[in-house]
Design a protein around this motif. Structure first.
Motif, short mmCIF file in Angstrom:
data_model
loop_
_atom_site.label_atom_id
_atom_site.label_comp_id
_atom_site.label_asym_id
_atom_site.label_seq_id
_atom_site.Cartn_x
_atom_site.Cartn_y
_atom_site.Cartn_z
N ALA A 327 0.81 -1.22 0.00
CA ALA A 327 0.00 0.00 0.00
C ALA A 327 0.84 1.27 0.00
CB ALA A 327 -0.93 0.00 1.21
N ASN A 328 2.14 1.14 -0.25
CA ASN A 328 3.03 2.30 -0.24
C ASN A 328 3.99 2.19 -1.42
OD1 ASN A 328 5.75 3.65 0.57
ND2 ASN A 328 4.25 4.56 1.97
N MET A 329 3.95 3.17 -2.32
CA MET A 329 4.76 3.07 -3.54
C MET A 329 6.25 3.11 -3.24
SD MET A 329 4.71 2.44 -6.67
CE MET A 329 2.93 2.53 -6.91
N THR A 330 6.67 3.91 -2.29
CA THR A 330 8.09 3.94 -1.95
C THR A 330 8.55 2.59 -1.42
OG1 THR A 330 7.96 6.31 -1.42
CG2 THR A 330 9.84 5.09 -0.54
N ALA A 331 7.74 1.99 -0.56
CA ALA A 331 8.08 0.68 -0.02
C ALA A 331 8.09 -0.38 -1.11
CB ALA A 331 7.09 0.29 1.08
N ARG A 345 17.70 -10.05 -11.43
CA ARG A 345 16.53 -9.63 -12.21
C ARG A 345 15.36 -10.59 -12.11
NH1 ARG A 345 18.88 -7.05 -17.89
NH2 ARG A 345 20.00 -5.28 -16.92
N PRO A 346 15.58 -11.92 -12.14
CA PRO A 346 14.43 -12.83 -12.02
C PRO A 346 13.65 -12.60 -10.73
CG PRO A 346 16.33 -14.03 -12.83
CD PRO A 346 16.83 -12.67 -12.43
N ALA A 347 14.36 -12.40 -9.62
CA ALA A 347 13.68 -12.16 -8.36
C ALA A 347 12.95 -10.82 -8.37
CB ALA A 347 14.68 -12.19 -7.20
N ALA A 348 13.56 -9.81 -9.00
CA ALA A 348 12.90 -8.50 -9.10
C ALA A 348 11.63 -8.60 -9.92
CB ALA A 348 13.86 -7.48 -9.70
N ARG A 349 11.68 -9.37 -11.03
CA ARG A 349 10.47 -9.57 -11.83
C ARG A 349 9.40 -10.29 -11.04
NH1 ARG A 349 14.21 -10.61 -16.10
NH2 ARG A 349 14.05 -12.85 -15.69
N SER A 350 9.80 -11.28 -10.26
CA SER A 350 8.83 -12.00 -9.44
C SER A 350 8.21 -11.09 -8.40
CB SER A 350 9.50 -13.20 -8.76
OG SER A 350 9.88 -14.17 -9.72
N MET A 351 9.01 -10.20 -7.80
CA MET A 351 8.48 -9.25 -6.83
C MET A 351 7.47 -8.32 -7.50
SD MET A 351 8.27 -7.87 -3.82
CE MET A 351 9.66 -8.34 -2.77
N ARG A 352 7.78 -7.85 -8.69
CA ARG A 352 6.84 -6.97 -9.40
C ARG A 352 5.53 -7.70 -9.69
NH1 ARG A 352 7.14 -2.21 -12.13
NH2 ARG A 352 9.42 -2.13 -11.91
N THR A 353 5.63 -8.96 -10.15
CA THR A 353 4.43 -9.74 -10.41
C THR A 353 3.64 -9.97 -9.13
OG1 THR A 353 5.54 -10.86 -12.24
CG2 THR A 353 3.54 -11.88 -11.40
N PHE A 354 4.35 -10.26 -8.04
CA PHE A 354 3.73 -10.41 -6.72
C PHE A 354 2.94 -9.14 -6.36
CE2 PHE A 354 4.14 -9.46 -2.17
CZ PHE A 354 3.61 -10.60 -1.58
N GLN A 355 3.56 -7.98 -6.56
CA GLN A 355 2.90 -6.73 -6.22
C GLN A 355 1.69 -6.48 -7.11
OE1 GLN A 355 6.16 -3.98 -6.62
NE2 GLN A 355 6.92 -4.34 -4.55
N ASP A 356 1.85 -6.72 -8.42
CA ASP A 356 0.73 -6.49 -9.33
C ASP A 356 -0.44 -7.42 -9.03
OD1 ASP A 356 2.10 -4.47 -10.60
OD2 ASP A 356 2.78 -5.70 -12.27
N ALA A 357 -0.14 -8.69 -8.76
CA ALA A 357 -1.20 -9.66 -8.46
C ALA A 357 -1.92 -9.28 -7.17
CB ALA A 357 -0.62 -11.07 -8.37
N ALA A 358 -1.15 -8.84 -6.17
CA ALA A 358 -1.77 -8.44 -4.90
C ALA A 358 -2.66 -7.21 -5.08
CB ALA A 358 -0.69 -8.16 -3.86
#
Length: 404
Positions: A327-331, A345-358
């Motif tokens: 719920a915080n863009m900086t975080a 990069r693979p982990a960063a992509r997974s984190m982004r997908t995690f955030q988008d899915a949430a």
């Protein structure tokens, strides 16, 4: 950002995990496309590509034959400048729950190709009809009365198509503003090429520079702002179950877009310093109010994400630290940097997908609470939860990121 001990709370291993808040027992999270939706998707994609290609051919031929390659190329380069400001702005608004790239490209393409060609044809035919009928005059009636109605209708149809054909991706007002803004940006891009080419051929470099300053620097958000009114109306409709409310919201959005467009074109026709006076006293305050509105909508979406993800933390799908991060863009940015440091990069992509899915899960949950979610909402909910679990496993074989 700190690291909590242990592994992520939530479903361990590959098991189904805790029951979701909506009470889904254990549906499969794997998509099950049949031949019919696959065929329908292929047909729609083929039709869109064909329509865009035809419109591009018509526009390129019209510009080339009317103004020549040199003038058109110079105008296209100049018209691309405001896109460097406008498009990133709307993508920034879209950051919490990013819309599918294909729909964003569709929106821009609709504005730049289909809406422009349609508006040119209908504008020309309507103005010619009124001229032959002796109604109004070409200097006022066409730009001030006809063009706003025709152009906003052409652009607004694109917003309605996204709303109708990709209803699952249309979560509310901010989505409507993003799609409408990109349609307006695409329309302005092609229209600027037309007007700047004409100015260069007619008046040379001085004409090109003057019109570039007025259209591309003073009013880069003009068309996106007009059409954003339609996006707001369609977004309000997406949030309501009542058909009368949806109808009134959409009609009001179209009317507001047409009125703003009409006022902008009218101010441009004022003699002397009339345009600059109207720009400073009316247009600029309206633009600032629009910026304030969309920023408020962005912060509202952040609060909504935190509120509707909390029940998933209560039953163990997420940690409360993850909810605060989401719920915080900086975080969120800090979390992506952390993931990149842990697993590249693979982990960063997974984190982004995690955030988008949430984020998508939170907005789906909000629609479920309002009673406006699609019939397959619970299956979609479980699919998103499974995505969250899988992507977390990618970047958090190590400890989980939380916020203090």
């Amino acid at each position: 950002m700190s690291v909590s001990g242990g592994v992520a709370s939530g479903p361990p291993g590959v098991g189904p995990g805790p029951a979701s808040p909506s009470g889904v027992a254990n549906p499969s999270g794997v998509a099950n496309p049949t031949r019919r939706p696959l065929l329908r998707g292929a047909v729609i994609t083929g039709v869109v590509i064909t329509v865009f290609a035809v419109c591009f051919g018509i526009l390129a031929r019209a510009l080339g034959s009317s103004f020549g390659i040199q003038a058109t190329a110079m105008a296209a380069i100049a018209s691309a400048v405001p896109l460097l400001i406008v498009v990133p702005t709307f993508l920034w608004l879209d950051r919490y729950e990013a819309e599918p790239t294909r729909l964003l490209l569709f929106a821009f393409g609709w504005g730049a190709l289909v809406a422009v060609i349609g508006a040119l044809a209908v504008n020309t035919a309507t103005i010619d009809f009124l001229y032959r009928a002796g109604v109004g005059d070409a200097e006022f009636t066409g730009p001030v009365l006809v063009a706003p109605i025709v152009e906003e209708t052409a652009k607004g149809l694109g917003v309605l198509l996204v709303y109708r054909l990709a209803r699952r991706e249309f979560d509310g007002i901010l989505d409507g503003v993003v799609y409408a803004g990109l349609i307006g940006a695409g329309f302005a891009f092609s229209e600027n090429i037309l007007y700047l080419s004409r100015a260069y051929v007619t008046y040379g470099d001085p004409g090109l520079h003057t019109l570039f300053f007025v259209r591309c620097l003073m009013g880069p958000f003009a068309h996106p702002l007009f059409t954003a009114c339609i996006g707001v109306g369609v977004g309000v409709a997406a949030l309501n179950r009542s058909r009368p409310v949806r109808f009134v919201a959409i009609v009001t959005g179209f009317a507001a877009a047409m009125l703003l467009h009409c006022f902008w074109n009218y101010s441009a026709s004022l003699p002397g310093n009339g345009f600059l006076t109207m720009y400073a006293m009316v247009q600029l305050p309206l633009f600032l109010a629009f910026i304030a509105m969309v920023v408020a909508l962005r912060y509202r979406e952040a609060r909504l994400i935190g509120r509707h993800l909390s029940p998933y933390a209560d039953v163990g799908w997420l940690t409360y630290g993850e909810v605060r991060m989401l719920a915080n863009m900086t975080a969120r940015r800090t979390a992506r940097r952390w993931a990149r440091g842990v697993g590249g990069r693979p982990a960063a992509r997974s984190m982004r997908t995690f955030q988008d899915a949430a984020s998508e899960l939170a907005l789906l949950r909000a629609r479920m609470a309002r009673g406006t979610a699609p019939a397959d909402a619970q299956a979609t909910e479980r699919m998103l939860l499974d995505t969250i679990v899988a992507r977390r496993r990618d970047f958090a074989g190590a400890p989980v990121m939380t916020t203090r």
